[in-house]
Design an enzyme around this catalytic site. Structure first.
Site, mmCIF file in Angstrom:
data_model
loop_
_atom_site.group_PDB
_atom_site.id
_atom_site.type_symbol
_atom_site.label_atom_id
_atom_site.label_comp_id
_atom_site.label_asym_id
_atom_site.label_seq_id
_atom_site.Cartn_x
_atom_site.Cartn_y
_atom_site.Cartn_z
ATOM 1 N N SER A 1 0.805 -1.371 0.087
ATOM 2 C CA SER A 1 -0.112 -0.063 -0.034
ATOM 3 C C SER A 1 0.951 1.316 -0.224
ATOM 4 C CB SER A 1 -0.774 -0.091 1.266
ATOM 5 O OG SER A 1 -1.581 1.337 1.333
ATOM 6 N N TYR B 1 -2.053 -1.877 10.437
ATOM 7 C CA TYR B 1 -2.226 -2.017 8.834
ATOM 8 C C TYR B 1 -1.033 -1.334 8.401
ATOM 9 C CZ TYR B 1 -4.175 -1.446 4.241
ATOM 10 O OH TYR B 1 -4.286 -1.497 2.853
HETATM 11 P P1 NAD Z 1 -11.927 -5.619 -0.075
HETATM 12 O O1 NAD Z 1 -12.521 -5.780 1.212
HETATM 13 O O2 NAD Z 1 -12.693 -5.037 -1.119
HETATM 14 O O3 NAD Z 1 -11.729 -7.231 -0.605
HETATM 15 C C1 NAD Z 1 -10.723 -8.008 0.317
HETATM 16 C C2 NAD Z 1 -11.129 -9.503 -0.043
HETATM 17 O O4 NAD Z 1 -10.224 -10.334 0.976
HETATM 18 C C3 NAD Z 1 -12.458 -10.011 0.563
HETATM 19 O O5 NAD Z 1 -13.137 -10.941 -0.586
HETATM 20 C C4 NAD Z 1 -12.277 -10.718 1.698
HETATM 21 O O6 NAD Z 1 -13.400 -11.602 2.000
HETATM 22 C C5 NAD Z 1 -10.866 -11.372 1.743
HETATM 23 N N1 NAD Z 1 -10.163 -11.612 2.698
HETATM 24 C C6 NAD Z 1 -10.208 -10.913 3.958
HETATM 25 N N2 NAD Z 1 -9.510 -11.800 4.854
HETATM 26 C C7 NAD Z 1 -9.242 -12.759 4.367
HETATM 27 C C8 NAD Z 1 -8.386 -13.957 4.756
HETATM 28 N N3 NAD Z 1 -7.946 -14.053 5.945
HETATM 29 N N4 NAD Z 1 -8.132 -14.972 3.817
HETATM 30 C C9 NAD Z 1 -8.442 -14.761 2.645
HETATM 31 N N5 NAD Z 1 -9.164 -13.701 2.073
HETATM 32 C C10 NAD Z 1 -9.430 -12.708 2.774
HETATM 33 O O7 NAD Z 1 -10.335 -5.079 -0.122
HETATM 34 P P2 NAD Z 1 -9.434 -4.359 -1.091
HETATM 35 O O8 NAD Z 1 -9.623 -2.931 -1.486
HETATM 36 O O9 NAD Z 1 -9.644 -5.165 -2.471
HETATM 37 O O10 NAD Z 1 -8.044 -4.844 -0.889
HETATM 38 C C11 NAD Z 1 -7.315 -5.762 -1.187
HETATM 39 C C12 NAD Z 1 -5.793 -5.535 -0.962
HETATM 40 O O11 NAD Z 1 -5.237 -4.243 -1.199
HETATM 41 C C13 NAD Z 1 -5.615 -5.419 0.675
HETATM 42 O O12 NAD Z 1 -4.344 -6.244 0.914
HETATM 43 C C14 NAD Z 1 -5.435 -4.070 0.991
HETATM 44 O O13 NAD Z 1 -4.791 -3.983 2.184
HETATM 45 C C15 NAD Z 1 -4.937 -3.528 -0.335
HETATM 46 N N6 NAD Z 1 -5.109 -2.061 -0.366
HETATM 47 C C16 NAD Z 1 -6.316 -1.758 -0.500
HETATM 48 C C17 NAD Z 1 -6.348 -0.237 -0.427
HETATM 49 C C18 NAD Z 1 -7.668 0.464 -0.686
HETATM 50 O O14 NAD Z 1 -7.706 1.862 -0.569
HETATM 51 N N7 NAD Z 1 -8.766 -0.295 -0.765
HETATM 52 C C19 NAD Z 1 -5.238 0.620 -0.655
HETATM 53 C C20 NAD Z 1 -4.066 -0.054 -0.823
HETATM 54 C C21 NAD Z 1 -3.871 -1.349 -0.456
#
Ligand code: NAD
Length: 257
Positions: free
Chosen positions: A143, A157
């Site tokens: 991130s 986080y």
């Molecule tokens: P999201 O919440 O839309 O989707 C995350 C998915 O991961 C969900 O389907 C959830 O069921 C699954 N999940 C959660 N815990 C789990 C586990 N223990 N084992 C397997 N699956 C699991 O989130 P997103 O925004 O798509 O985030 C995806 C990645 O991107 C994450 O690592 C997040 O930290 C990172 N990220 C997101 C952002 C943002 O602004 N959304 C920014 C930077 C990084």
């Protein structure tokens, strides 16, 4: 098609970035293993891929559990014969994640277990499979917060994502001569469930957007296209990078009015 003949395993593929990437990878010819702790969401993604003429299987996996990570890699090899691309993407942002004084130890442990240990476990079981396939590409979702501090804290986080970045660099160096590339993908703030439920008021959203030169949240699909590049042979000389896809947030000192 940019991923023709490749098998890709994506964790957290039931929603957000993982879901968009699963759909895109399948449309680009990959056979996709959709791994998620949420069965309903993951199976829906598989149905969407199949309806569009692609190939995918769902595996229920909690990435913080070693046995689940071992099983998801086995499922890739059992279903499609090999593994070429491992996208360690699953992650959480806990609503009680705050500063050092107020964050509960249980929130810290849960976050580290999924966001950081989950990437380690994906690699622990995925790397032998990539070796068996003659090499491959690992993409770890970090991130922008691995590089920038914020006054609205989410300490566990942020620390977990810093760990993902450091681990990615070292993995890239260790496995470079084996034809296994390892890159971190660093999304900026995105309009997905994860961030929108954390920034749950308009005021909180605006406070975050002030720092984004583009003045908007990113879309999960915009991250999926970056993952596609890192997964494909087009990025054959790219390893150990911090691939920023962040609307310019890490480049900014002062943003436009
Ligand atoms: P999201 O919440 O839309 O989707 C995350 C998915 O991961 C969900 O389907 C959830 O069921 C699954 N999940 C959660 N815990 C789990 C586990 N223990 N084992 C397997 N699956 C699991 O989130 P997103 O925004 O798509 O985030 C995806 C990645 O991107 C994450 O690592 C997040 O930290 C990172 N990220 C997101 C952002 C943002 O602004 N959304 C920014 C930077 C990084």
């Amino acid at each position: 098609m940019r991923l023709q003949g490749k098998v890709a395993l994506i964790t957290g593929a039931g929603n957000g970035i993982g879901r968009e990437t699963a759909l895109l990878f399948a449309a680009e010819g990959a056979q996709v293993v959709v791994a998620d702790v949420n069965r309903t969401a993951g199976e829906a993604v598989v149905r969407e891929i199949e309806a569009a003429g692609g190939q995918a299987v769902f595996v229920r996996a909690d990435v913080s559990k070693a046995a689940d990570c071992e099983a998801m890699v086995q499922a890739a090899e059992r279903s499609f014969g090999k593994l070429n691309v491992l996208f360690n993407n699953a992650g959480i942002m806990h609503s009680d994640d705050d500063n050092a004084v107020t964050t509960e130890e249980s929130v810290w442990d849960l976050t580290m277990g999924i966001n950081l240990k989950g990437v380690f476990l994906g690699c622990k079981y995925g790397i032998p499979a990539l070796r068996r396939a003659g090499g491959g590409s690992i993409i770890n979702t970090a991130s922008f917060v691995a590089l920038l501090g914020a006054a609205t804290p989410q300490l566990a986080y942020t620390a977990s994502k810093g760990g993902v970045l450091a681990m990615t660099r070292e993995l890239a160096v260790i496995h470079a001569r084996e034809g296994i590339r390892v890159n971190a993908l660093c999304p900026g703030p995105l309009r997905t469930e994860l961030l929108m439920s954390f920034l749950n008021t308009d005021e909180k959203k605006q406070r975050r957007l002030v720092h984004v030169p583009m003045g908007r949240f990113g879309e999960a699909a915009e991250i999926a296209y970056a993952a596609l590049y890192l997964a494909s042979d087009e990025s054959s000389y790219v390893t150990g990078t911090e691939f920023m896809v962040d609307g310019g947030i890490t480049a900014a000192y002062v943003t436009p009015e």
